[in-house]
Design a protein around this motif. Sequence first.
Motif, PDB file in Angstrom:
ATOM      1  N   GLN A 119       0.839  -1.190   0.000  1.00 18.73           N
ATOM      2  CA  GLN A 119       0.000   0.000   0.000  1.00 18.73           C
ATOM      3  C   GLN A 119       0.882   1.251   0.000  1.00 18.73           C
ATOM      4  O   GLN A 119       1.755   1.397   0.844  1.00 18.73           O
ATOM      5  CB  GLN A 119      -0.873  -0.033   1.273  1.00 18.73           C
ATOM      6  CG  GLN A 119      -2.004   0.950   1.283  1.00 18.73           C
ATOM      7  CD  GLN A 119      -3.083   0.586   0.271  1.00 18.73           C
ATOM      8  OE1 GLN A 119      -3.073   1.087  -0.846  1.00 18.73           O
ATOM      9  NE2 GLN A 119      -3.997  -0.279   0.653  1.00 18.73           N
ATOM     10  N   GLY A 120       0.678   2.122  -0.978  1.00 14.84           N
ATOM     11  CA  GLY A 120       1.462   3.358  -1.027  1.00 14.84           C
ATOM     12  C   GLY A 120       2.873   3.169  -1.524  1.00 14.84           C
ATOM     13  O   GLY A 120       3.660   4.110  -1.560  1.00 14.84           O
ATOM     14  N   GLN A 165      -5.133   1.259  -6.058  1.00 11.55           N
ATOM     15  CA  GLN A 165      -4.395   2.230  -5.259  1.00 11.55           C
ATOM     16  C   GLN A 165      -5.210   2.725  -4.076  1.00 11.55           C
ATOM     17  O   GLN A 165      -6.416   2.518  -4.006  1.00 11.55           O
ATOM     18  CB  GLN A 165      -4.001   3.414  -6.132  1.00 11.55           C
ATOM     19  CG  GLN A 165      -2.843   3.126  -7.054  1.00 11.55           C
ATOM     20  CD  GLN A 165      -1.529   3.068  -6.312  1.00 11.55           C
ATOM     21  OE1 GLN A 165      -1.492   3.208  -5.100  1.00 11.55           O
ATOM     22  NE2 GLN A 165      -0.443   2.835  -6.996  1.00 11.55           N
ATOM     23  N   ALA A 166      -4.526   3.410  -3.180  1.00 15.61           N
ATOM     24  CA  ALA A 166      -5.178   3.992  -2.026  1.00 15.61           C
ATOM     25  C   ALA A 166      -6.370   4.828  -2.493  1.00 15.61           C
ATOM     26  O   ALA A 166      -6.237   5.645  -3.386  1.00 15.61           O
ATOM     27  CB  ALA A 166      -4.196   4.880  -1.272  1.00 15.61           C
ATOM     28  N   TRP A 211      -2.640  16.109   5.142  1.00 16.56           N
ATOM     29  CA  TRP A 211      -1.445  16.762   4.589  1.00 16.56           C
ATOM     30  C   TRP A 211      -0.185  16.012   5.051  1.00 16.56           C
ATOM     31  O   TRP A 211       0.690  15.704   4.258  1.00 16.56           O
ATOM     32  CB  TRP A 211      -1.387  18.229   5.033  1.00 16.56           C
ATOM     33  CG  TRP A 211      -0.266  18.985   4.390  1.00 16.56           C
ATOM     34  CD1 TRP A 211      -0.318  19.669   3.216  1.00 16.56           C
ATOM     35  CD2 TRP A 211       1.088  19.111   4.869  1.00 16.56           C
ATOM     36  NE1 TRP A 211       0.901  20.215   2.932  1.00 16.56           N
ATOM     37  CE2 TRP A 211       1.804  19.889   3.922  1.00 16.56           C
ATOM     38  CE3 TRP A 211       1.778  18.649   5.984  1.00 16.56           C
ATOM     39  CZ2 TRP A 211       3.144  20.222   4.051  1.00 16.56           C
ATOM     40  CZ3 TRP A 211       3.124  18.969   6.134  1.00 16.56           C
ATOM     41  CH2 TRP A 211       3.787  19.737   5.172  1.00 16.56           C
ATOM     42  N   TYR A 212      -0.127  15.702   6.354  1.00 14.88           N
ATOM     43  CA  TYR A 212       1.047  14.991   6.868  1.00 14.88           C
ATOM     44  C   TYR A 212       1.155  13.591   6.268  1.00 14.88           C
ATOM     45  O   TYR A 212       2.239  13.112   5.963  1.00 14.88           O
ATOM     46  CB  TYR A 212       1.018  14.929   8.396  1.00 14.88           C
ATOM     47  CG  TYR A 212       1.506  16.216   9.015  1.00 14.88           C
ATOM     48  CD1 TYR A 212       2.874  16.495   9.080  1.00 14.88           C
ATOM     49  CD2 TYR A 212       0.617  17.167   9.486  1.00 14.88           C
ATOM     50  CE1 TYR A 212       3.321  17.687   9.611  1.00 14.88           C
ATOM     51  CE2 TYR A 212       1.053  18.360  10.021  1.00 14.88           C
ATOM     52  CZ  TYR A 212       2.420  18.622  10.081  1.00 14.88           C
ATOM     53  OH  TYR A 212       2.868  19.798  10.590  1.00 14.88           O
ATOM     54  N   PHE A 213      -0.011  12.940   6.096  1.00 14.90           N
ATOM     55  CA  PHE A 213       0.016  11.603   5.497  1.00 14.90           C
ATOM     56  C   PHE A 213       0.570  11.663   4.071  1.00 14.90           C
ATOM     57  O   PHE A 213       1.418  10.855   3.686  1.00 14.90           O
ATOM     58  CB  PHE A 213      -1.393  10.997   5.487  1.00 14.90           C
ATOM     59  CG  PHE A 213      -1.477   9.726   4.709  1.00 14.90           C
ATOM     60  CD1 PHE A 213      -0.921   8.549   5.209  1.00 14.90           C
ATOM     61  CD2 PHE A 213      -2.077   9.689   3.453  1.00 14.90           C
ATOM     62  CE1 PHE A 213      -0.971   7.376   4.477  1.00 14.90           C
ATOM     63  CE2 PHE A 213      -2.120   8.520   2.718  1.00 14.90           C
ATOM     64  CZ  PHE A 213      -1.567   7.361   3.231  1.00 14.90           C
ATOM     65  N   LEU A 214       0.121  12.642   3.310  1.00 17.80           N
ATOM     66  CA  LEU A 214       0.580  12.746   1.918  1.00 17.80           C
ATOM     67  C   LEU A 214       2.045  13.136   1.851  1.00 17.80           C
ATOM     68  O   LEU A 214       2.809  12.628   1.033  1.00 17.80           O
ATOM     69  CB  LEU A 214      -0.284  13.752   1.151  1.00 17.80           C
ATOM     70  CG  LEU A 214      -1.736  13.308   0.949  1.00 17.80           C
ATOM     71  CD1 LEU A 214      -2.543  14.397   0.290  1.00 17.80           C
ATOM     72  CD2 LEU A 214      -1.798  12.027   0.127  1.00 17.80           C
ATOM     73  N   LYS A 215       2.458  14.024   2.753  1.00 19.11           N
ATOM     74  CA  LYS A 215       3.873  14.402   2.812  1.00 19.11           C
ATOM     75  C   LYS A 215       4.700  13.146   3.123  1.00 19.11           C
ATOM     76  O   LYS A 215       5.753  12.907   2.526  1.00 19.11           O
ATOM     77  CB  LYS A 215       4.066  15.459   3.905  1.00 19.11           C
ATOM     78  CG  LYS A 215       5.456  16.008   4.011  1.00 19.11           C
ATOM     79  CD  LYS A 215       5.687  17.179   3.081  1.00 19.11           C
ATOM     80  CE  LYS A 215       7.109  17.708   3.252  1.00 19.11           C
ATOM     81  NZ  LYS A 215       7.507  18.595   2.166  1.00 19.11           N
ATOM     82  N   GLY A 216       4.197  12.342   4.073  1.00 21.41           N
ATOM     83  CA  GLY A 216       4.862  11.089   4.405  1.00 21.41           C
ATOM     84  C   GLY A 216       4.936  10.158   3.200  1.00 21.41           C
ATOM     85  O   GLY A 216       5.956   9.508   2.962  1.00 21.41           O
ATOM     86  N   SER A 217       3.854  10.111   2.413  1.00 21.23           N
ATOM     87  CA  SER A 217       3.845   9.247   1.230  1.00 21.23           C
ATOM     88  C   SER A 217       4.896   9.686   0.223  1.00 21.23           C
ATOM     89  O   SER A 217       5.535   8.858  -0.426  1.00 21.23           O
ATOM     90  CB  SER A 217       2.476   9.275   0.555  1.00 21.23           C
ATOM     91  OG  SER A 217       1.489   8.904   1.466  1.00 21.23           O
TER      92      SER A 217
END
Lengths: 209, 290
Positions: free
Chosen positions: A36-37, A81-82, A121-127
């Motif tokens: 995932q991701g 995908q997610a 936002w933090y999740f996407l930055k992490g991705s």
Amino acid sequence: MTNPYQVLGISPTASDEEVKTAYRDLARKYHPDNYQGNPLSDLATRKMQEINEAYDTIMADRRGGGNGGGARGQNGGAHGQAGGGGNSQFADIRRLINGGRVTEAEELLDGVPKHARDAEWYFLKGSVYYTRGWLDDAYECFAQASGMDPGNREYGAALNQLNWQRQTGRVPRSQSYGGGSCSVCDMCAGLMCADCCCECMGGDLCSCC
Amino acid sequence: MFGYIKPHQPELKVRELDAYKAVYCGMCGQLGKSYGAFARLSLSYDFTFLSVLHYAVSTHTPSLAPCRCPYNPLRKKRPMCRPDKVLEFSADVAAIMLYYKLRDNLQDSRGAWRLAWYALLPFAKRAWKRAAKALPLAEQAVSQSIARQNEVEKSSSAGVDAACEPSAAALSAICALLADGEGQRRVLARLGYLVGRFVYLCDALDDLEKDKRSGNYNPFLARAAALGQRGGEPELRIEARESLYMTIGEIAKTFELLDIHTFRPILENIVYLGFRATVDEILRKKEQAK
């Protein structure tokens, strides 16, 4: 066409039970949840399809042309995908990340003003970090996202996966390699992991933690 | 590279260990053939891994022949991989890296060591020139990474990930050269990236105490300083181990997507056991030193 037995890594004389075991092990390895991701998730999906096809072919052959089945079914292959759920305010950024265009995605993310940076936002930055291989920063961001929105499964799953790797140096759910025996420690660790998984799906396995 | 990528030998079968040793000896022979006896000094587990990986993803099978070790002539003959394209590739990469390593050593050392490195430099430079001609892309990747590494280490704000980036990117570019299809190229590029990151972080963990004393740059010390942590070395080591373990898990996930033709058990041993054993061994030595 490739030999279905080769795909499963077994000999044509293997028993039905061995075929099932080989299939289950491989299906666990390439399960979409593990990728995932991941920037390589499309390749994992393809592997999963190959394994499914190989298993179906072997089982159909052995039953004299009947339909496969048995162990297969619950591991239905690609989840895709997610999701990028309906009310995402960053849908375009998600699309960029899923398409592997992380540089553009990061530019857009960095353009979001500080006060509008929510859990997603933090999740996407992490991705973005994760795709690039910047694992430490990815972990920090997933932890931040999970902390801001503890009920979110997507963030929780991403964090749990990296957390498991940090503690064990292994891939979640992949079968044990080497020793092969299952110690008391392994059982406790397994139980803990199962509890974490249940909790991030909203349930609870061990009520004490 | 520094010899951090190796199999966990107790878990290898005898024939797997023999095959691994054959590649190791083949690597030594190839270095001697390509660049002369001095180049054999650069023989390491890391380049043996590169060769094993290369054999595994290509359809080229190594040809074995029993050979006597020129440095240990009393030992009986052992199977060894004959020089071929795969070993030549690794030897060229080794020659490129050796030259930059020597230049780096020359900058960092004093006294007799400096003299020794200085004496070796002309040989290394000649080898480097030939290797750079054979593998211009690899040479470009390594020289860029050295320049960027210096920049990163000067800027104190760089985090652990940014510090790994130059080494990781260099190995990513080199591993991508091994691929023959687009899908495999992507897998190998990520695998190389993560392995480069692993090697860099291992080296940083190894040098943690030394760098603390000498004040040299170390990504783990820099991270602790940036976060304002005044934790002791035990905490630093745990954090370093967690970063390394996370990288190993990611390596395993990427490795599983690779199409492998040969040497699967050796590579699985390195990925699932060897990397972790290396980290645990470094930490165990530190515990004992106390």
